[in-house]
Design an enzyme around this catalytic site. Structure first.
Site, PDB file in Angstrom:
ATOM      1  N   SER A   7      41.665  26.763 -38.978  1.00 31.99           N
ATOM      2  CA  SER A   7      40.781  27.379 -39.976  1.00 31.99           C
ATOM      3  C   SER A   7      39.415  27.691 -39.377  1.00 31.99           C
ATOM      4  CB  SER A   7      40.604  26.446 -41.169  1.00 31.99           C
ATOM      5  OG  SER A   7      39.567  26.950 -41.977  1.00 31.99           O
ATOM      6  N   HIS A  32      43.574  31.054 -39.595  1.00 34.80           N
ATOM      7  CA  HIS A  32      43.399  30.855 -41.036  1.00 34.80           C
ATOM      8  C   HIS A  32      41.969  31.236 -41.427  1.00 34.80           C
ATOM      9  CE1 HIS A  32      44.597  28.970 -44.869  1.00 34.80           C
ATOM     10  NE2 HIS A  32      43.365  28.488 -44.930  1.00 34.80           N
ATOM     11  N   ASP A  34      39.335  31.531 -44.589  1.00 35.74           N
ATOM     12  CA  ASP A  34      39.093  31.036 -45.950  1.00 35.74           C
ATOM     13  C   ASP A  34      38.023  31.858 -46.658  1.00 35.74           C
ATOM     14  OD1 ASP A  34      40.780  28.611 -46.226  1.00 35.74           O
ATOM     15  OD2 ASP A  34      39.625  27.914 -44.491  1.00 35.74           O
ATOM     16  N   MET A  36      35.891  32.348 -50.070  1.00 34.08           N
ATOM     17  CA  MET A  36      35.486  31.585 -51.274  1.00 34.08           C
ATOM     18  C   MET A  36      34.424  32.355 -52.038  1.00 34.08           C
ATOM     19  SD  MET A  36      35.021  27.867 -49.551  1.00 34.08           S
ATOM     20  CE  MET A  36      36.282  27.114 -48.522  1.00 34.08           C
ATOM     21  N   HIS A  65      43.331  33.232 -46.806  1.00 37.17           N
ATOM     22  CA  HIS A  65      43.490  32.352 -47.979  1.00 37.17           C
ATOM     23  C   HIS A  65      42.374  32.689 -48.958  1.00 37.17           C
ATOM     24  CE1 HIS A  65      43.085  27.847 -49.409  1.00 37.17           C
ATOM     25  NE2 HIS A  65      43.458  28.648 -50.389  1.00 37.17           N
ATOM     26  N   MET A  67      40.311  32.098 -52.051  1.00 32.11           N
ATOM     27  CA  MET A  67      39.919  31.144 -53.101  1.00 32.11           C
ATOM     28  C   MET A  67      38.939  31.875 -54.001  1.00 32.11           C
ATOM     29  SD  MET A  67      39.633  27.851 -50.614  1.00 32.11           S
ATOM     30  CE  MET A  67      39.659  28.887 -49.164  1.00 32.11           C
ATOM     31  N   MET A 136      47.860  22.977 -51.142  1.00 33.90           N
ATOM     32  CA  MET A 136      46.559  22.388 -50.808  1.00 33.90           C
ATOM     33  C   MET A 136      46.702  20.876 -50.781  1.00 33.90           C
ATOM     34  SD  MET A 136      44.543  24.853 -50.204  1.00 33.90           S
ATOM     35  CE  MET A 136      43.209  23.733 -49.771  1.00 33.90           C
ATOM     36  N   GLY A 141      37.612  24.231 -51.270  1.00 29.42           N
ATOM     37  CA  GLY A 141      36.183  24.531 -51.338  1.00 29.42           C
ATOM     38  C   GLY A 141      35.409  24.096 -50.101  1.00 29.42           C
ATOM     39  N   PHE A 142      35.913  23.083 -49.413  1.00 31.54           N
ATOM     40  CA  PHE A 142      35.157  22.548 -48.284  1.00 31.54           C
ATOM     41  C   PHE A 142      36.100  22.084 -47.182  1.00 31.54           C
ATOM     42  CE2 PHE A 142      33.006  21.713 -52.263  1.00 31.54           C
ATOM     43  CZ  PHE A 142      31.750  22.283 -52.048  1.00 31.54           C
ATOM     44  N   GLY A 143      35.644  22.183 -45.956  1.00 35.36           N
ATOM     45  CA  GLY A 143      36.372  21.585 -44.840  1.00 35.36           C
ATOM     46  C   GLY A 143      36.031  20.100 -44.762  1.00 35.36           C
ATOM     47  N   GLY A 144      36.762  19.380 -43.944  1.00 36.25           N
ATOM     48  CA  GLY A 144      36.416  17.992 -43.638  1.00 36.25           C
ATOM     49  C   GLY A 144      36.708  16.972 -44.720  1.00 36.25           C
ATOM     50  N   ASP A 174      47.419  22.768 -46.199  1.00 39.94           N
ATOM     51  CA  ASP A 174      46.016  23.037 -45.864  1.00 39.94           C
ATOM     52  C   ASP A 174      45.096  21.968 -46.449  1.00 39.94           C
ATOM     53  OD1 ASP A 174      43.536  24.181 -45.375  1.00 39.94           O
ATOM     54  OD2 ASP A 174      43.829  25.892 -46.720  1.00 39.94           O
ATOM     55  N   GLY A 175      44.363  21.278 -45.565  1.00 45.09           N
ATOM     56  CA  GLY A 175      43.337  20.336 -45.991  1.00 45.09           C
ATOM     57  C   GLY A 175      43.540  18.943 -45.432  1.00 45.09           C
ATOM     58  N   GLY A 176      42.610  18.495 -44.621  1.00 48.45           N
ATOM     59  CA  GLY A 176      42.679  17.136 -44.080  1.00 48.45           C
ATOM     60  C   GLY A 176      43.817  16.899 -43.111  1.00 48.45           C
ATOM     61  N   GLY A 196      41.147  22.632 -39.760  1.00 50.43           N
ATOM     62  CA  GLY A 196      39.795  23.108 -39.492  1.00 50.43           C
ATOM     63  C   GLY A 196      39.018  22.105 -38.676  1.00 50.43           C
ATOM     64  N   SER A 197      38.520  21.078 -39.346  1.00 45.09           N
ATOM     65  CA  SER A 197      37.662  20.126 -38.631  1.00 45.09           C
ATOM     66  C   SER A 197      38.424  19.379 -37.533  1.00 45.09           C
ATOM     67  CB  SER A 197      37.003  19.156 -39.607  1.00 45.09           C
ATOM     68  OG  SER A 197      37.939  18.663 -40.516  1.00 45.09           O
TER      69      SER A 197
HETATM   70  C1  DX5 Z   1      39.520  24.209 -47.852  1.00 44.46           C
HETATM   71  C2  DX5 Z   1      40.083  25.311 -46.987  1.00 44.46           C
HETATM   72  C3  DX5 Z   1      40.651  24.815 -45.741  1.00 44.46           C
HETATM   73  C4  DX5 Z   1      39.662  24.109 -44.827  1.00 44.46           C
HETATM   74  C5  DX5 Z   1      40.434  23.037 -44.158  1.00 44.46           C
HETATM   75  O1  DX5 Z   1      39.199  24.693 -49.095  1.00 44.46           O
HETATM   76  O2  DX5 Z   1      41.091  26.028 -47.664  1.00 44.46           O
HETATM   77  O3  DX5 Z   1      41.366  25.823 -45.028  1.00 44.46           O
HETATM   78  O4  DX5 Z   1      39.070  24.938 -43.870  1.00 44.46           O
HETATM   79  O5  DX5 Z   1      39.562  22.255 -43.445  1.00 44.46           O
HETATM   80  P1  DX5 Z   1      39.964  20.823 -42.897  1.00 44.46           P
HETATM   81  O6  DX5 Z   1      41.126  21.003 -41.989  1.00 44.46           O
HETATM   82  O7  DX5 Z   1      38.718  20.380 -42.225  1.00 44.46           O
HETATM   83  O8  DX5 Z   1      40.307  19.982 -44.101  1.00 44.46           O
HETATM   84 ZN    ZN Z   2      42.384  27.394 -46.463  1.00 42.95          ZN
END
Ligand code: DX5
Ligand code: ZN
Length: 214
Positions: A7, A32, A34, A36, A65, A67, A136, A141-144, A174-176, A196-197
């Site tokens: 991401s 990927h 994102d 938003m 993606h 959002m 999801m 909404g947020f990475g990490g 997707d996520g964590g 992502g992170s």
């Molecule tokens: C969150 C995004 C993800 C995000 C994932 O809303 O859709 O794609 O970038 O980030 P990580 O892998 O850090 O959870």
């Molecule tokens: Zn995403």
């Protein structure tokens, strides 16, 4: 299938070209992206003008993606910006069937995204239209953020559903996602993992991508 879609939300926005070239040379499969809108999710990221620049450098498919509320309004804009795969949230579409058809008609692969609290059973009448379903594993909404473990159950439920309805459909998570849960997600039946992170905060992102695929 074992695909990785890093991401760009966690990439260096001051030098996206550098990070995209690193991904081009890595073992990742998709990029990927994102988007938003600050309404469907609390955060605002970027839109079509930035994606056009990402497309200029990317040598792999753009997995976009959305959002955003009512994503059907922007299908052709994202096609023109360079999206190859366009996924929209079940929770953000009043006319999901129409939106999925519009994405296909525009020449992109299409997919539905489910928030953590949205049941897989709700895909009963749309999964046959999907090239991919994105689950999801955090609230978007947020990475990490921290991975939600119920996602394993949802991957297995979705495996069962697509076995009957659309065996070619890919399951994306997707996520964590990180090197610890990636093997368990693949084992549960996921095909594509977004990270992502885990990728961009690591000392060697290309090596982390390789490890996520193992
Ligand atoms: C969150 C995004 C993800 C995000 C994932 O809303 O859709 O794609 O970038 O980030 P990580 O892998 O850090 O959870
Ligand atoms: Zn995403």
């Amino acid at each position: 299938m074992k695909l990785i879609s890093p991401s760009l939300l966690s990439a260096n926005f001051g030098n996206l070209q550098h990070d995209i070239e690193m991904l081009n040379a890595s073992e990742c499969d998709w990029l990927h992206v994102d988007v938003m809108d600050g309404i469907f999710v609390p955060n605002i990221s970027f839109g079509q003008p930035v994606i056009k620049h990402i497309k200029k450098y990317a040598r792999k498919p753009l997995d976009v993606h959305l959002m955003i509320m009512d994503p059907g309004r922007y299908v052709t804009d994202f096609k023109e910006a360079g999206a190859d795969i366009l996924t929209v949230h079940y929770e953000a579409c009043t006319h999901l069937d129409r939106t999925l058809h519009a994405i296909k008609d525009a020449g992109m692969k299409c997919g539905v995204v489910l928030n953590p609290a949205t049941s897989v059973a709700l895909l009963e009448d749309s999964v046959q239209l999907c090239d991919v379903v994105l689950l999801m594993s955090v609230n978007p909404g947020f990475g990490g953020q921290k991975f939600i473990a119920n996602t394993y159950n949802k991957v297995r439920q979705l495996r069962d559903l697509i076995a009957h309805k659309n065996p070619d459909c890919l399951i994306e998570v997707d996520g964590g996602v990180n090197v610890d849960n990636a093997p368990l997600l693949f084992e549960a039946g996921a095909d594509v993992l977004v990270a992502g992170s885990a990728v961009f905060s690591s000392a060697d992102p290309a090596e982390t991508i390789k490890n996520l695929k193992k």
